[in-house]
Write a protein that holds these residues in place. Structure first.
Motif, short mmCIF file in Angstrom:
data_model
loop_
_atom_site.label_atom_id
_atom_site.label_comp_id
_atom_site.label_asym_id
_atom_site.label_seq_id
_atom_site.Cartn_x
_atom_site.Cartn_y
_atom_site.Cartn_z
N ARG A 1 40.15 32.35 26.74
CA ARG A 1 40.08 32.94 27.95
C ARG A 1 39.31 34.30 27.81
N SER B 1 39.37 38.61 28.93
CA SER B 1 39.94 39.70 29.58
C SER B 1 38.89 40.83 29.91
N LYS C 1 38.53 43.96 32.73
CA LYS C 1 39.19 44.85 33.40
C LYS C 1 40.45 44.68 34.06
N GLY C 2 41.33 44.19 33.23
CA GLY C 2 42.44 43.75 33.24
C GLY C 2 42.69 42.58 34.10
N SER C 3 41.45 41.81 34.24
CA SER C 3 41.61 40.36 34.76
C SER C 3 41.47 39.27 33.77
N ILE C 4 42.11 38.09 33.73
CA ILE C 4 41.82 37.22 33.12
C ILE C 4 40.91 36.25 33.71
N ILE C 5 39.92 35.79 33.09
CA ILE C 5 38.85 34.74 33.27
C ILE C 5 38.85 33.61 32.38
N THR D 1 42.08 35.11 23.06
CA THR D 1 41.55 35.97 24.22
C THR D 1 40.28 36.84 23.85
N GLU E 1 31.75 38.35 36.40
CA GLU E 1 32.61 38.97 37.71
C GLU E 1 32.01 38.04 38.70
N ASN F 1 32.76 34.52 38.39
CA ASN F 1 33.77 34.09 39.01
C ASN F 1 34.07 34.28 40.38
N HIS G 1 35.20 30.73 43.12
CA HIS G 1 36.34 30.91 43.89
C HIS G 1 36.06 31.01 45.39
#
Length: 308
Positions: A116, A118, A120-124, A203, A300, A303, A307
């Motif tokens: 995975r 990480s 900017k605090g988001s998990i992708i 990670t 970003e 991602n 979605h």
């Protein structure tokens, strides 16, 4: 037994987290080789103060991450070698997953798991397209094809390799400013099969605080020639031509996002010439232009598109 190699360069802020993620593994039979590549911060001293019998600290003058990894390979005691960057970390069952693959698929030379990111605090999670030929684990017969997509299925934190196999390709390429990990996986896939688990066990942190974030764009990159040389010995494998085109696609994207438009156009033409009907080439071109305009990273944007 597994030799874990951690290249270290000015990552004192993160090295404790990285090493502790190894020490906390459910599998306990390993050694940790930290190769300090001429750090100017407190990183090496932090490693020394950990005072663990499982850790060996080796110092060398600054020569780059490939030289550090190759030094670790040379010093490794065991046949199975795993890698971890000094600012990333493993889940507690990473080595357990690697050994599971090692025992289940002994005909393979590389054993890897998913990961995975990480940001900017988001998990992708990596977007793998086309899909894998199995749901949980298996032999990765279409690695080149999958590695040509949006995300790489394997990075330097996620795999272990037999020492004899990585020595057979000469280790990591030295004197290369960027992309050495992509080329190394391509070279390994040319000489052996990969066993792979879809379980994410590590990670990868994306930030602007370490040297891995500095990826120069060169007009004449020595990796271009090396990728063509690898294609000559791997073109019998599924997706090898697509993978060569995707290398130029990645170079195009990086050049555009760093405002090197002439270099970006040059690599667009090369990717087009190799495989003109690669849909990802055109979507990557559009996304990289949007990234340049908006300031958002490619990860970003991809991602967000995934979605929608």
């Amino acid at each position: 037994m597994i030799s874990v190699i951690i290249p270290l360069y000015n990552c004192g802020k993160f090295i404790t987290r990285s090493i502790n993620s190894v020490l906390g593994q459910t599998v306990k039979e390993f050694e940790i080789i930290v190769v300090d590549d001429g750090s100017t911060d407190e990183g090496p001293e932090i490693v020394e103060k950990m005072n663990s019998p499982l850790i060996r600290l080796i110092r060398q003058k600054n020569q780059g991450v490939s030289c550090a990894r190759n030094k670790g390979i040379k010093e490794a005691k065991y046949d199975l070698i795993a890698f971890l960057d000094s600012d990333d970390e493993w889940d507690t069952d990473h080595l357990e997953t690697i050994l599971y693959l090692y025992n289940k698929y002994p005909q393979c030379g590389v054993f890897a798991a998913s990961y995975r990111m990480s940001l900017k605090g988001s998990i992708i999670y990596p977007e793998l397209n086309p899909k894998l030929p199995f749901s949980d684990d298996g032999i990765f017969y279409n690695y080149y094809e999958v590695a040509s997509g949006t995300s790489l299925p394997i990075n330097s934190n996620t795999y272990a390799v037999r020492k004899s196999v990585i020595n057979s390709i000469g280790g990591y390429p030295e004197g290369i400013p960027t992309g050495e990990d992509i080329l190394t996986m391509a070279r390994l896939n040319a000489v052996c099969e990969f066993a792979y688990s879809t379980k994410a066990t590590s990670t990868y942190y994306i930030h602007n605080e370490t040297i891995k974030s500095v990826r120069p764009v060169l007009k004449k990159d020595p990796l271009d020639r090396l990728f063509y040389e690898n294609y000559k010995i791997s073109k019998h494998k599924k997706g090898a031509r697509l993978f060569l085109s995707s290398w130029h696609k990645r170079r195009m994207t990086r050049a555009i996002t760093q405002h090197e438009y002439a270099i970006g156009f040059e690599h667009f033409v090369k990717a087009f010439t190799i495989m003109p009907f690669q849909k990802k080439l055109y979507t990557s071109l559009i996304v990289s232009v949007i990234s340049t305009i908006t300031g958002k990273s490619m990860i970003e944007l991809n991602n967000m598109l995934k979605h929608k």
